[in-house]
Write an enzyme that holds these catalytic residues in place. Sequence first.
Site, mmCIF file in Angstrom:
data_model
loop_
_atom_site.group_PDB
_atom_site.id
_atom_site.type_symbol
_atom_site.label_atom_id
_atom_site.label_comp_id
_atom_site.label_asym_id
_atom_site.label_seq_id
_atom_site.Cartn_x
_atom_site.Cartn_y
_atom_site.Cartn_z
ATOM 1 N N TYR A 5 5.531 3.036 15.931
ATOM 2 C CA TYR A 5 4.979 1.740 16.606
ATOM 3 C C TYR A 5 6.004 0.652 16.595
ATOM 4 C CZ TYR A 5 4.114 0.583 11.537
ATOM 5 O OH TYR A 5 3.964 0.574 10.030
ATOM 6 N N PRO A 63 9.417 8.229 13.357
ATOM 7 C CA PRO A 63 8.340 9.396 12.858
ATOM 8 C C PRO A 63 6.978 8.761 13.144
ATOM 9 C CG PRO A 63 9.507 8.790 10.787
ATOM 10 C CD PRO A 63 9.785 7.602 11.779
ATOM 11 N N SER A 118 -0.447 -13.735 3.277
ATOM 12 C CA SER A 118 0.147 -14.978 2.641
ATOM 13 C C SER A 118 1.490 -14.840 3.043
ATOM 14 C CB SER A 118 0.061 -14.676 1.031
ATOM 15 O OG SER A 118 0.670 -13.623 0.789
HETATM 16 C C1 HXC Z 1 -2.467 -8.129 1.404
HETATM 17 C C2 HXC Z 1 -0.700 -7.688 0.056
HETATM 18 C C3 HXC Z 1 -1.153 -6.301 -0.223
HETATM 19 C C4 HXC Z 1 -2.154 -6.026 0.390
HETATM 20 C C5 HXC Z 1 0.639 -6.911 -1.339
HETATM 21 N N1 HXC Z 1 0.315 -7.998 -0.858
HETATM 22 N N2 HXC Z 1 -0.356 -5.879 -1.192
HETATM 23 N N3 HXC Z 1 -1.448 -8.753 0.749
HETATM 24 N N4 HXC Z 1 -3.013 -6.816 1.236
HETATM 25 N N5 HXC Z 1 -2.695 -4.629 0.395
HETATM 26 C C6 HXC Z 1 0.687 -9.449 -1.033
HETATM 27 C C7 HXC Z 1 0.670 -9.666 -2.321
HETATM 28 O O1 HXC Z 1 -0.736 -10.340 -3.019
HETATM 29 C C8 HXC Z 1 2.015 -10.767 -2.434
HETATM 30 O O2 HXC Z 1 1.731 -12.098 -1.981
HETATM 31 C C9 HXC Z 1 2.927 -10.028 -1.712
HETATM 32 O O3 HXC Z 1 2.344 -9.275 -0.712
HETATM 33 C C10 HXC Z 1 4.111 -9.291 -2.451
HETATM 34 O O4 HXC Z 1 3.312 -8.077 -3.398
HETATM 35 P P1 HXC Z 1 4.084 -7.893 -4.430
HETATM 36 O O5 HXC Z 1 3.180 -6.537 -5.179
HETATM 37 O O6 HXC Z 1 4.157 -8.913 -5.349
HETATM 38 O O7 HXC Z 1 5.411 -7.267 -3.886
HETATM 39 P P2 HXC Z 1 6.514 -6.219 -4.309
HETATM 40 O O8 HXC Z 1 6.134 -5.612 -6.024
HETATM 41 O O9 HXC Z 1 7.544 -6.529 -3.955
HETATM 42 O O10 HXC Z 1 5.908 -4.881 -3.384
HETATM 43 C C11 HXC Z 1 6.144 -4.808 -2.341
HETATM 44 C C12 HXC Z 1 4.915 -4.119 -1.546
HETATM 45 C C13 HXC Z 1 4.629 -2.650 -2.207
HETATM 46 C C14 HXC Z 1 5.328 -3.890 -0.090
HETATM 47 C C15 HXC Z 1 3.755 -4.991 -1.566
HETATM 48 O O11 HXC Z 1 3.391 -2.174 -1.588
HETATM 49 C C16 HXC Z 1 5.661 -1.673 -2.343
HETATM 50 O O12 HXC Z 1 6.208 -1.853 -3.228
HETATM 51 N N6 HXC Z 1 5.705 -0.742 -1.480
HETATM 52 C C17 HXC Z 1 6.802 0.217 -1.232
HETATM 53 C C18 HXC Z 1 6.429 1.232 -0.710
HETATM 54 C C19 HXC Z 1 5.780 1.460 0.441
HETATM 55 O O13 HXC Z 1 4.974 0.506 0.853
HETATM 56 N N7 HXC Z 1 5.658 2.710 1.299
HETATM 57 C C20 HXC Z 1 4.879 2.807 2.328
HETATM 58 C C21 HXC Z 1 5.765 2.841 3.576
HETATM 59 S S1 HXC Z 1 4.969 3.514 4.920
HETATM 60 P P3 HXC Z 1 1.122 -13.380 -3.109
HETATM 61 O O14 HXC Z 1 0.928 -14.437 -1.869
HETATM 62 O O15 HXC Z 1 -0.130 -12.892 -3.768
HETATM 63 O O16 HXC Z 1 2.373 -13.541 -3.749
HETATM 64 C C22 HXC Z 1 5.483 2.812 6.320
HETATM 65 C C23 HXC Z 1 5.061 3.293 7.716
HETATM 66 C C24 HXC Z 1 4.248 4.265 7.629
HETATM 67 O O17 HXC Z 1 6.308 1.973 6.317
HETATM 68 C C25 HXC Z 1 3.596 4.640 9.272
HETATM 69 C C26 HXC Z 1 2.571 5.488 8.836
HETATM 70 C C27 HXC Z 1 2.044 6.230 10.116
HETATM 71 P P1 NAP Z 2 7.693 5.841 0.157
HETATM 72 O O1 NAP Z 2 7.684 7.315 -0.439
HETATM 73 O O2 NAP Z 2 6.755 4.849 -0.300
HETATM 74 O O3 NAP Z 2 8.977 5.355 0.360
HETATM 75 C C1 NAP Z 2 9.369 4.006 0.251
HETATM 76 C C2 NAP Z 2 10.679 3.880 -0.580
HETATM 77 O O4 NAP Z 2 11.363 2.770 -0.520
HETATM 78 C C3 NAP Z 2 10.336 4.211 -2.172
HETATM 79 O O5 NAP Z 2 11.126 5.038 -2.668
HETATM 80 C C4 NAP Z 2 10.635 2.863 -2.863
HETATM 81 O O6 NAP Z 2 11.193 2.993 -4.000
HETATM 82 C C5 NAP Z 2 11.478 2.377 -1.757
HETATM 83 N N1 NAP Z 2 11.645 0.819 -1.653
HETATM 84 C C6 NAP Z 2 10.525 -0.139 -1.257
HETATM 85 N N2 NAP Z 2 10.952 -1.338 -1.558
HETATM 86 C C7 NAP Z 2 12.131 -1.164 -2.103
HETATM 87 C C8 NAP Z 2 13.425 -2.331 -2.265
HETATM 88 N N3 NAP Z 2 13.130 -3.352 -2.313
HETATM 89 N N4 NAP Z 2 14.666 -1.827 -2.587
HETATM 90 C C9 NAP Z 2 14.816 -0.642 -2.809
HETATM 91 N N5 NAP Z 2 13.931 0.476 -2.366
HETATM 92 C C10 NAP Z 2 12.928 -0.021 -2.051
HETATM 93 O O7 NAP Z 2 7.185 6.355 1.665
HETATM 94 P P2 NAP Z 2 7.534 7.240 3.005
HETATM 95 O O8 NAP Z 2 6.469 7.769 3.655
HETATM 96 O O9 NAP Z 2 8.443 8.074 2.154
HETATM 97 O O10 NAP Z 2 8.332 6.236 3.766
HETATM 98 C C11 NAP Z 2 9.812 6.542 3.929
HETATM 99 C C12 NAP Z 2 10.255 5.850 5.349
HETATM 100 O O11 NAP Z 2 9.470 6.367 6.464
HETATM 101 C C13 NAP Z 2 9.817 4.260 5.642
HETATM 102 O O12 NAP Z 2 11.048 3.768 6.009
HETATM 103 C C14 NAP Z 2 8.555 4.431 6.307
HETATM 104 O O13 NAP Z 2 8.414 3.056 6.969
HETATM 105 C C15 NAP Z 2 8.990 5.577 7.076
HETATM 106 N N6 NAP Z 2 7.787 6.142 8.106
HETATM 107 C C16 NAP Z 2 7.000 6.920 7.227
HETATM 108 C C17 NAP Z 2 5.872 7.500 7.824
HETATM 109 C C18 NAP Z 2 4.885 8.528 7.172
HETATM 110 O O14 NAP Z 2 4.096 8.893 7.798
HETATM 111 N N7 NAP Z 2 5.027 8.804 5.806
HETATM 112 C C19 NAP Z 2 5.645 7.310 9.097
HETATM 113 C C20 NAP Z 2 6.618 6.442 9.803
HETATM 114 C C21 NAP Z 2 7.663 5.879 9.055
HETATM 115 P P3 NAP Z 2 10.777 1.846 -5.138
HETATM 116 O O15 NAP Z 2 9.150 1.567 -5.039
HETATM 117 O O16 NAP Z 2 11.069 2.598 -6.383
HETATM 118 O O17 NAP Z 2 11.770 0.620 -4.739
#
Ligand code: HXC
Ligand code: NAP
Length: 288
Positions: A155, A196, A113
């Site tokens: 990536y 990473p 979305s």
């Molecule tokens: C499709 C999704 C979705 C999903 C959320 N959305 N999850 N759409 N599939 N799984 C949509 C929702 O429906 C909504 O759209 C919009 O995204 C925003 O969602 P909210 O929950 O309202 O947003 P918010 O509360 O701001 O949360 C943000 C978030 C959430 C990104 C969706 O997952 C979050 O807080 N993440 C923080 C931590 C995190 O993601 N850590 C991982 C990092 S690892 P609509 O249209 O319905 O309003 C990384 C790299 C890893 O980055 C690499 C590994 C090798």
């Molecule tokens: P994580 O624990 O989910 O860390 C994400 C952090 O971002 C959370 O502490 C979250 O806290 C904070 N965050 C999310 N939205 C935010 C916002 N709007 N404002 C302020 N803080 C926000 O995941 P992680 O694995 O440790 O990831 C850390 C970093 O490493 C990320 O940049 C990720 O892309 C990168 N990375 C991770 C991996 C892996 O394998 N773990 C691999 C490659 C890269 P709140 O929800 O409380 O805000």
Amino acid sequence: MVNLDRFPFRQTLLENRTLLITGGGTGLGRSMAIKCASLGAKVAVVGRREEPLKITVKEIEKVGGAGACAQCDVRDVTSVKAAFDSIEASLGPVNALINNAAGNFLCASEDLSDNAFDSVVKIVLYGSFNCTREIGRRLIKREAEGNILSIVTSYASTGSAFVLPSAAAKAGVLAMMRSLAVEWATYGIRLNAVAPGPFKTEGAFSRLMVGELEKQALRRVPSKRFGDHDELTNLIAYLLSDASPYQTGDCVTIDGAEGLFSGQQFSGFAHIDRASAKEMMSAVKPKK
Ligand code: HXC
Ligand code: NAP
């Protein structure tokens, strides 16, 4: 498992750093906070939820460090400014930043979305810009040197299917670090990215390593293990320290060669025991 205690850093390595880590309440951000505090840095962590931030500050204090936290949504410029003000009031001027906060989830791109795309791009790309511009302005005004790291992903340079908003945003962050490394060198501000591969955290693995994906990811790492948080935090400490003054505009990948494995035609042989692999290779060797 690796024993990093055999290669300790000097405990004063980061003693002149006041570091702000976004998303420092959980996962890799928390591990970086504790490591940097144990090496003498004053460390502030910011994020949306207060509870994990408070726990990290306690951990920082446990290793003898000075810590602080502030609730902050990195998407919101006013919230970012307020967090810097509050942290500087308790720890003094900030001279180092790690853009670590991120959002990510698996989704077929045709099903995203508007808000889903926005949400990830605003956390990762806009959030990193908001924090980078804020520390940059403060450093430039004080005529102080500084150090900025952004945590991207392996990536960021290749793109990745099924996590398009994250891939696009991380590529943007990488471009931002590289652009500013040139633009802000004149102010003595260094900027680098760290990319990473998989490191176990609740945040990443609960959202991304679903079903068979964790096993598949492990098979792509030639050493057949994910990274230790200490391996990443040691790299971070080095890049933040005075041991790396000439390193700027760089992107250091730390993935155990996962990316190379994926891109190499014959890397599959690494998963076959060496004797069998040699037998297969010699079977197609022309006989004399
Ligand atoms: C499709 C999704 C979705 C999903 C959320 N959305 N999850 N759409 N599939 N799984 C949509 C929702 O429906 C909504 O759209 C919009 O995204 C925003 O969602 P909210 O929950 O309202 O947003 P918010 O509360 O701001 O949360 C943000 C978030 C959430 C990104 C969706 O997952 C979050 O807080 N993440 C923080 C931590 C995190 O993601 N850590 C991982 C990092 S690892 P609509 O249209 O319905 O309003 C990384 C790299 C890893 O980055 C690499 C590994 C090798
Ligand atoms: P994580 O624990 O989910 O860390 C994400 C952090 O971002 C959370 O502490 C979250 O806290 C904070 N965050 C999310 N939205 C935010 C916002 N709007 N404002 C302020 N803080 C926000 O995941 P992680 O694995 O440790 O990831 C850390 C970093 O490493 C990320 O940049 C990720 O892309 C990168 N990375 C991770 C991996 C892996 O394998 N773990 C691999 C490659 C890269 P709140 O929800 O409380 O805000």
